[in-house]
Design an enzyme around this catalytic site. Structure first.
Site, PDB file in Angstrom:
ATOM      1  CG  ASP A   1      -2.106   0.951   1.077  1.00  0.00           C
ATOM      2  OD1 ASP A   1      -3.211   0.448   0.810  1.00  0.00           O
ATOM      3  OD2 ASP A   1      -1.919   2.184   1.215  1.00  0.00           O
TER       4      ASP A   1
ATOM      5  CE1 TYR B   1     -14.012   4.152  -8.822  1.00  0.00           C
ATOM      6  CE2 TYR B   1     -16.225   3.504  -9.505  1.00  0.00           C
ATOM      7  CZ  TYR B   1     -15.082   3.269  -8.773  1.00  0.00           C
ATOM      8  OH  TYR B   1     -15.003   2.151  -7.979  1.00  0.00           O
TER       9      TYR B   1
ATOM     10  CB  THR C   1     -15.839   1.155   2.264  1.00  0.00           C
ATOM     11  OG1 THR C   1     -16.100   2.144   1.252  1.00  0.00           O
ATOM     12  CG2 THR C   1     -16.052  -0.239   1.687  1.00  0.00           C
TER      13      THR C   1
END
Length: 256
Positions: free
Chosen positions: A43, A153, A188
């Site tokens: 990450d 997106y 999330t």
């Protein structure tokens, strides 16, 4: 050689790398580890990778910048043999297309599309050389259906899926599979803004056939399946994990 049905979902002895370890990525790390894989967490934020690693004993965590091809290639070289690669890193700027700035467009396209392209380019050659490997990338329902404010997106996720299809054709003869998992609306931190709006939250829940939002852990089964021998003849596919969102024609349920 025939499959051992009692073991075909297991990943024992395999090395899995997850790029993007927050949110859904953290659940994927835990799921792969639970199936026996040794998981390496990558990450941009090392603390995020390390937090995910707490649920994957015996693994490792490192920082990596998917926008830096050199960093990716160096990390891929250092990690040795990789059997499974999972890509989750993505971002969104929710704006109508005419309101987008060039800088915002570049940020979304760079991370979602070019980042995926660069990650596969870094890890796939060694898989090709070894004659095996499974790559799973997260797309979205927005690769298939859109709404105002999701245009860039959506374009990147549709673009990723076209890359997946092309890679399946180019890497398949070498024994390397690549597929996508397309989540619907998932609870999330990135969707908190939507869920905080009661009307928006309810509308999204009702759009799915199951009538609710997904939990992050509900994305894990599809990823683990695609990574495993149970999906040994699956490549170039996009698995919709959307609660039936893309199966429903519109948002109105007529009287019958």
């Amino acid at each position: 050689m025939s499959l051992d049905y009692s073991q075909m979902f297991r990943l024992d002895g395999q090395h899995a790398v997850v790029v993007g370890c927050g949110g859904i990525g953290a659940e994927i790390v835990a799921g792969l580890a639970a199936q026996g894989a040794r998981v390496t967490c990558l990450d941009k934020d090392l603390t995020v990778a390390q937090a995910a690693l707490e649920r994957a004993p015996g693994g490792a965590a490192y920082p990596v910048d998917v926008l830096d091809p050199g960093d990716l290639e160096s990390r891929a070289g250092d990690l040795g043999d990789v059997d499974v690669l999972v890509l989750t890193a993505a971002m969104n700027v929710r704006k109508r297309l005419l309101d987008y700035t060039a800088e915002e467009f570049d940020r979304v396209v760079d991370l979602n599309l070019r980042g995926t392209f660069s990650a596969v380019r870094a890890f796939a050659p060694a898989m090709v050389e070894r004659g095996r490997g499974s790559i799973v990338t997260l797309t979205s329902i927005r690769a298939v259906v859109v709404e105002p404010g999701q245009g860039v997106y959506a374009a990147t996720k549709a673009g990723v899926m076209q890359l997946v299809r092309t890679w399946s054709a180019e890497l398949g003869p070498a024994g390397v599979r690549i597929n996508a998992v397309a989540p619907g609306v998932v609870e999330t931190p990135l969707t908190q803004q939507i869920r905080d709006d009661e009307q928006w939250d309810r509308a999204y829940a009702q759009k799915a056939a199951l009538g609710r939002w997904a939990r992050p852990e509900e994305m894990v089964g599809a990823v683990c399946w695609l990574a495993s021998d149970a999906a040994s003849f699956v490549t170039g596919s996009q698995v919709m994990v959307d609660g039936g969102w893309t199966a429903i024609d519109g948002r109105f349920t007529p009287p019958t």
